[in-house]
Scaffold this motif. Structure first.
Motif, short mmCIF file in Angstrom:
data_model
loop_
_atom_site.label_atom_id
_atom_site.label_comp_id
_atom_site.label_asym_id
_atom_site.label_seq_id
_atom_site.Cartn_x
_atom_site.Cartn_y
_atom_site.Cartn_z
N ARG A 8 0.75 -1.27 0.48
CA ARG A 8 -0.28 -0.36 0.19
C ARG A 8 0.92 1.15 -0.17
O ARG A 8 0.41 1.76 -1.01
CB ARG A 8 -1.07 -0.01 1.17
N PHE A 9 1.70 1.48 0.75
CA PHE A 9 2.70 2.33 1.11
C PHE A 9 2.72 2.58 -1.09
O PHE A 9 3.16 3.62 -1.11
CB PHE A 9 3.51 2.20 1.99
N TYR A 10 4.04 2.07 -1.16
CA TYR A 10 4.92 1.96 -1.95
C TYR A 10 4.05 2.74 -3.69
O TYR A 10 4.42 3.22 -4.38
CB TYR A 10 5.90 0.71 -2.67
N ARG A 11 2.41 1.66 -2.92
CA ARG A 11 1.61 1.97 -4.77
C ARG A 11 1.71 3.06 -4.49
O ARG A 11 0.60 4.15 -5.31
CB ARG A 11 0.12 1.09 -4.14
N GLU A 12 0.82 4.38 -3.45
CA GLU A 12 0.86 5.44 -3.13
C GLU A 12 1.53 5.86 -3.35
O GLU A 12 1.43 7.25 -3.73
CB GLU A 12 -0.17 5.65 -1.59
N ARG A 13 2.36 6.10 -3.10
CA ARG A 13 4.15 7.04 -3.07
C ARG A 13 4.38 6.72 -5.24
O ARG A 13 4.34 7.93 -5.45
CB ARG A 13 5.06 5.59 -2.83
N ALA A 14 3.59 5.91 -5.49
CA ALA A 14 3.37 5.50 -6.88
C ALA A 14 2.27 6.86 -8.02
O ALA A 14 2.79 6.88 -8.61
CB ALA A 14 3.99 3.81 -7.66
N GLY A 15 1.79 6.90 -6.83
CA GLY A 15 0.11 7.35 -7.38
C GLY A 15 -0.38 6.67 -8.04
O GLY A 15 -0.99 7.04 -9.31
N LEU A 16 -0.27 5.20 -7.74
CA LEU A 16 -1.34 3.96 -8.96
C LEU A 16 -2.30 4.10 -7.82
O LEU A 16 -2.68 4.09 -5.99
CB LEU A 16 -0.36 3.17 -8.50
N THR A 17 -3.36 4.53 -8.64
CA THR A 17 -5.31 3.45 -7.55
C THR A 17 -4.60 1.99 -7.91
O THR A 17 -4.02 1.14 -7.73
CB THR A 17 -6.05 3.69 -8.26
N GLN A 18 -5.60 1.46 -6.31
CA GLN A 18 -5.60 -0.54 -6.50
C GLN A 18 -5.93 -0.89 -7.90
O GLN A 18 -5.61 -2.07 -7.96
CB GLN A 18 -6.36 -0.60 -5.36
N SER A 19 -6.64 0.31 -8.04
CA SER A 19 -7.12 -0.84 -9.95
C SER A 19 -5.84 -0.86 -10.80
O SER A 19 -6.03 -1.87 -11.58
CB SER A 19 -8.23 0.08 -10.24
N GLN A 20 -5.37 0.16 -10.77
CA GLN A 20 -4.03 0.41 -12.02
C GLN A 20 -2.38 -0.56 -11.14
O GLN A 20 -2.71 -1.40 -12.25
CB GLN A 20 -3.65 1.64 -11.71
N LEU A 21 -3.06 -0.51 -9.87
CA LEU A 21 -1.56 -1.67 -9.27
C LEU A 21 -2.29 -3.31 -9.84
O LEU A 21 -1.54 -3.95 -10.61
CB LEU A 21 -1.62 -1.80 -8.20
N GLY A 22 -3.32 -3.53 -9.91
CA GLY A 22 -3.81 -4.93 -9.86
C GLY A 22 -4.53 -5.67 -11.25
O GLY A 22 -4.45 -6.66 -11.63
#
Length: 408
Positions: A8-22
């Motif tokens: 979660r930390f690195y996803r938010e840091r990268a500016g990605l949504t949960q949908s974009q990460l998955g």
């Protein structure tokens, strides 16, 4: 759960949504559950997340497992005032920003505030404490007590007696069973000393001294003994030779262990012992040496500069132009730092050295004494209150003398 926190930390840091990460890996719902530690997951999914986030999850996990120990070591280094170790551990903790997302985030922030207080910086600790109060309402028990301790130390750094009362209130809330750090006794004892409650101060500083001796904390033991000596300060019936001898022993210990900060405090306090007994030349010598050991941009420098100039004036030990230069320096530094108390004190010195006694006594009555009274600066209030009282008695203004007698 720890893996989820990292993702979660690195996803938010990268500016990605949960949908974009998955995307192309798993559903948004599954990403959410992984981040919240609510579901099992395969190593393959985490490896794909890690690749997309450009992190090494194993490295981050290994580091996060070290965080608790690093924070404990950093805290201990600050307590022991080991400057080199403090900086080294701070650098190690800053190597990975994941500490901000872990369950130890509040602890890290609070220790950062304590680090800034150690550096005599007050603005950053205030901001950090305020942030922790808002963002971490459900801290771990240890962290909540650490928060109380850090907040108490912050209040202690103020020159306002009302803040010293706040320090006592906050520090008395600490639960030692949950916290385990008896060092706070020293800060509580210091707070009581600053409001002139010498019995309570001695009680807590004595407890702190025994703790410091048991834990071989030589620097803090030295500071505790110095504060206990201060309990006798101003008592003209105390054994002066004993007090001076103890100060010199403690100063010698500082030189043996390289405790320059403690040495400066002790020299300043020893200067007061001589000043209070009218030995101004000796006082000047110790104040001057104490002044040479402190950073010119610190609050302590202003305190010691005022003491040095004051002793020079009382003993007529310096030329007028030298005193004027030093007073101007102190006034300018006090204005730059916005320290109202010392702006007032250097103004008093200015009027006095210029022999502008009409302005001196008017300023004392209308500005200085009300300020000392409202700020509960008892020693200053008594000293200048007595000066103004004697001035009015000497000029046959007995009604005025009666009015200012409340300050004595």
């Amino acid at each position: 759960m720890i893996v989820g926190e990292i993702i979660r930390f690195y996803r938010e840091r990268a500016g990605l949504t949960q949908s974009q990460l998955g995307e192309g890996i798993c559903t948004t719902t599954h990403v959410s559950k992984i981040e919240r530690g609510k579901t099992a997951f395969s190593e393959e999914i985490i490896a794909l997340f890690s690749e997309r986030l450009n992190i090494d999850i194993q490295e981050e996990l290994a580091y996060l497992h070290q965080v608790k120990k690093l924070l404990r070591d950093w805290h201990n280094a600050i307590i022991l005032r080991r400057e080199k170790e403090i900086e080294q551990l701070k650098e190690r903790l800053e190597e990975s920003t994941i500490v901000h997302a872990s369950k130890y985030a509040a602890r890290y922030q609070l220790l950062m505030a304590r680090y800034h207080l150690f550096q005599n910086e007050l603005e950053s600790p205030y901001e950090i404490i305020s942030k922790v109060e808002k963002e971490y309402p459900n801290m771990l028990a240890f962290d909540y007590n650490l928060y109380l301790h850090v907040k108490g130390i912050y209040y202690l750094a103020s020159s306002n007696s009302e803040d010293h009362q706040k320090a006592i209130s906050v520090l008395n809330q600490i639960d030692l069973k949950e916290y385990g750090n008896k060092e706070y006794y020293f800060h509580l004892g210091t707070a009581y000393y600053l409001i002139d409650s010498k019995v309570m101060s001695f009680f807590y500083v004595d407890k702190a001294l025994r703790h410091f001796q048991e834990t071989n904390n030589y620097m803090q033991a030295n500071r505790a003994e110095a504060l206990m000596l201060l309990q006798l300060s101003g008592d003209l019936y105390s054994d002066f030779h004993y007090i001076v001898g103890r100060y010199k022993d403690l100063i010698s210990n500082c030189e043996q262990y390289g405790l320059e900060e403690n040495k400066g405090l002790l020299l300043n306090n020893l200067g007061f012992e001589y000043y209070n007994r009218g030995f101004f030349e000796e006082a000047k010598t110790y104040f001057e040496e104490a002044l040479s050991l402190v950073d010119e941009d610190s609050n302590s420098y202003l305190v010691r500069l005022y003491n040095f100039v004051d002793s020079c004036m009382e003993g007529k030990l310096a030329k007028k132009r030298v005193l004027q230069r030093l007073i101007k320096e102190g006034a300018n530094k006090a204005k730059e730092r916005g320290i109202t108390l010392h702006i007032t004190l250097f103004k008093l010195l200015k009027y006095r050295v210029e022999e502008d006694y009409e302005t001196y006594y008017t300023f004392m009555e209308e500005v200085a004494l009300p300020q000392f009274y409202s700020g509960k600066h008892v020693p200053l209030m008594k000293r200048y209150g007595k000066l103004l009282f004697l001035h009015y008695i000497g000029t046959n203004k007995h009604e005025k003398a009666t009015e200012v007698s409340l300050y004595i």
